[in-house]
Design an enzyme around this catalytic site. Structure first.
Site, short mmCIF file in Angstrom:
data_model
loop_
_atom_site.label_atom_id
_atom_site.label_comp_id
_atom_site.label_asym_id
_atom_site.label_seq_id
_atom_site.Cartn_x
_atom_site.Cartn_y
_atom_site.Cartn_z
N TYR A 154 0.81 -1.22 0.00
CA TYR A 154 0.00 0.00 0.00
C TYR A 154 0.85 1.27 0.00
O TYR A 154 0.35 2.37 0.17
CB TYR A 154 -0.92 -0.05 1.23
CG TYR A 154 -2.12 0.87 1.18
CD1 TYR A 154 -3.24 0.54 0.41
CD2 TYR A 154 -2.13 2.05 1.90
CE1 TYR A 154 -4.34 1.38 0.38
CE2 TYR A 154 -3.23 2.90 1.87
CZ TYR A 154 -4.33 2.55 1.11
OH TYR A 154 -5.43 3.37 1.07
N LYS A 161 -2.12 9.31 -0.22
CA LYS A 161 -3.18 9.73 0.71
C LYS A 161 -2.63 10.68 1.77
O LYS A 161 -3.33 11.59 2.23
CB LYS A 161 -3.83 8.51 1.36
CG LYS A 161 -4.67 7.68 0.39
CD LYS A 161 -5.88 8.47 -0.08
CE LYS A 161 -6.79 7.65 -0.96
NZ LYS A 161 -7.95 8.41 -1.45
N1 LIG Z 1 -12.31 0.51 0.46
C1 LIG Z 1 -11.57 0.80 1.52
O1 LIG Z 1 -11.30 -0.04 2.39
C2 LIG Z 1 -11.08 2.19 1.73
C3 LIG Z 1 -10.48 2.52 2.95
C4 LIG Z 1 -10.02 3.81 3.16
C5 LIG Z 1 -10.17 4.77 2.17
N2 LIG Z 1 -10.75 4.43 0.98
C6 LIG Z 1 -10.87 5.48 -0.03
O2 LIG Z 1 -12.21 5.59 -0.43
C7 LIG Z 1 -12.27 5.96 -1.81
C8 LIG Z 1 -13.11 4.96 -2.58
O3 LIG Z 1 -12.55 3.66 -2.43
P1 LIG Z 1 -13.33 2.37 -2.98
O4 LIG Z 1 -12.75 1.21 -2.27
O5 LIG Z 1 -14.80 2.62 -2.97
O6 LIG Z 1 -12.80 2.35 -4.52
P2 LIG Z 1 -13.39 1.59 -5.80
O7 LIG Z 1 -14.44 0.61 -5.40
O8 LIG Z 1 -12.20 1.11 -6.54
O9 LIG Z 1 -14.07 2.77 -6.64
C9 LIG Z 1 -13.25 3.79 -7.15
C10 LIG Z 1 -14.11 4.82 -7.83
O10 LIG Z 1 -13.24 5.86 -8.28
C11 LIG Z 1 -13.47 6.08 -9.67
N3 LIG Z 1 -12.24 6.53 -10.31
C12 LIG Z 1 -11.04 5.89 -10.39
N4 LIG Z 1 -10.16 6.64 -11.06
C13 LIG Z 1 -10.81 7.80 -11.38
C14 LIG Z 1 -10.44 8.98 -12.06
N5 LIG Z 1 -9.20 9.14 -12.57
N6 LIG Z 1 -11.35 9.96 -12.22
C15 LIG Z 1 -12.61 9.82 -11.73
N7 LIG Z 1 -13.03 8.72 -11.08
C16 LIG Z 1 -12.14 7.72 -10.92
C17 LIG Z 1 -13.98 4.77 -10.20
O11 LIG Z 1 -14.76 5.05 -11.37
P3 LIG Z 1 -14.85 4.06 -12.67
O12 LIG Z 1 -15.16 2.69 -12.17
O13 LIG Z 1 -15.94 4.68 -13.47
O14 LIG Z 1 -13.53 4.13 -13.35
C18 LIG Z 1 -14.85 4.29 -9.03
O15 LIG Z 1 -16.13 4.87 -9.08
C19 LIG Z 1 -10.82 6.04 -2.28
O16 LIG Z 1 -10.37 7.36 -2.15
C20 LIG Z 1 -10.09 5.14 -1.30
O17 LIG Z 1 -8.73 5.46 -1.18
C21 LIG Z 1 -11.19 3.17 0.74
#
Ligand SMILES: NC(=O)c1ccc[n+]([C@@H]2O[C@H](COP(=O)([O-])OP(=O)(O)OC[C@H]3O[C@@H](n4cnc5c(N)ncnc54)[C@H](OP(=O)(O)O)[C@@H]3O)[C@@H](O)[C@H]2O)c1
Length: 254
Positions: A154, A161
């Site tokens: 990570y 981040k």
């Molecule tokens: N899941 C976790 O455990 C976790 C924990 C802490 C923080 N976070 C944070 O929460 C956020 C969401 O995480 P997630 O796990 O829900 O991610 P995810 O399921 O991979 O979804 C990512 C989203 O971001 C979009 N995306 C990716 N690249 C992009 C770009 N260049 N421009 C615009 N949209 C873009 C994708 O759109 P498309 O599919 O249309 O490309 C998708 O809708 C992130 O910032 C992540 O770091 C997640």
């Protein structure tokens, strides 16, 4: 208690995962919503239909948040079609899970453009709209424990981040007196498309039970969305430049 009726929210990366949950939660609270996506157009359209069924105005915009021109066009669309912007949730992120030793310049640039520089593009374009909101404009940025903890595979995302969280704090300094709050939600592990791709994902998801203090209850995207909703609402007007950790207690557990 939280009523965002008449307000407009833009959620980056809201076609899937946590961003999707945030868009839905803001719409349930009354906001009209702009869904942003890059590749998942079908998922974005499905979410838009769900939000429209709540009686909200909704639109989907394809834009890569790492590209300044895309961001300017997206914010221009919001200005033209909705005439205002009250809430910006910056959730979109990328990076890939790999050791730092296997990270290339291309990987680094992609993560930094999408996860970090995007906040500069977004707020340069959107600050005038957020500043002219009828109440305080709200910016909520999604970050993770990788800002201050070392997690396997990570390093690149965690480093990005950390930069993102620091940038958010500095944006709070620049925009606070201009009527805008900028805060961060630091989420614990949530099962989404991206985290399901983590090496050893099943063990990590199973291990959450021992790290958190929530009994059988696991952190879900909707829990993160609830914290985002608070920071998007007038209830948090005096919360500025802060990080709200939503992880069921995992980060305080040795
Ligand atoms: N899941 C976790 O455990 C976790 C924990 C802490 C923080 N976070 C944070 O929460 C956020 C969401 O995480 P997630 O796990 O829900 O991610 P995810 O399921 O991979 O979804 C990512 C989203 O971001 C979009 N995306 C990716 N690249 C992009 C770009 N260049 N421009 C615009 N949209 C873009 C994708 O759109 P498309 O599919 O249309 O490309 C998708 O809708 C992130 O910032 C992540 O770091 C997640």
């Amino acid at each position: 208690m939280i009523d965002l009726s008449g307000k407009v929210a833009l959620v980056t990366g809201s076609s899937r995962g946590i961003g999707r949950a945030c868009a839905l939660r803001l719409a349930e609270a009354g906001a009209d919503v702009v869904i942003n996506y890059v590749t998942s157009g079908r998922e974005a359209d499905e979410l838009a239909a769900q939000i429209a069924a709540l009686g909200r105005n909704v639109a989907c915009v394809r834009a890569d948040v790492g590209q300044e021109e895309d961001v300017e066009d997206m914010v221009g669309f919001v200005r033209q079609e909705f005439g205002r912007l009250d809430v910006l949730v910056h959730n979109a992120a990328t990076g890939g899970f790999r050791p730092l030793a296997a990270t290339t310049q291309r990987h680094f640039d992609a993560a930094m453009h999408t996860n970090v520089l995007s906040l500069v593009h977004l707020l340069k374009a959107a600050a005038p709209l957020l500043e002219s909101a009828t109440a305080r404009g709200k910016v909520v940025v999604l970050s993770s424990h990788g800002t201050h903890m070392a997690l396997p595979m990570y390093g690149l995302i965690g480093g990005s981040k950390a930069a993102l969280t620091a940038l958010a704090r500095h944006w709070a300094l620049e925009l606070g007196d201009r009527g805008v709050n900028v805060n961060v939600v630091e989420a614990g592990l949530v099962e989404t498309d991206s985290t399901r791709r983590l090496p050893g994902a099943a063990e990590m998801f199973a291990g959450r039970k021992h790290k958190t203090m929530m009994g059988e209850r696991m952190l879900e995207a909707c829990d993160v969305a609830d914290a985002v909703l608070f920071l998007a609402s007038p209830l948090s007007d005096l919360v500025q430049g802060q990080t709200l950790v939503v992880d069921g207690g995992a980060a305080i557990h040795v």
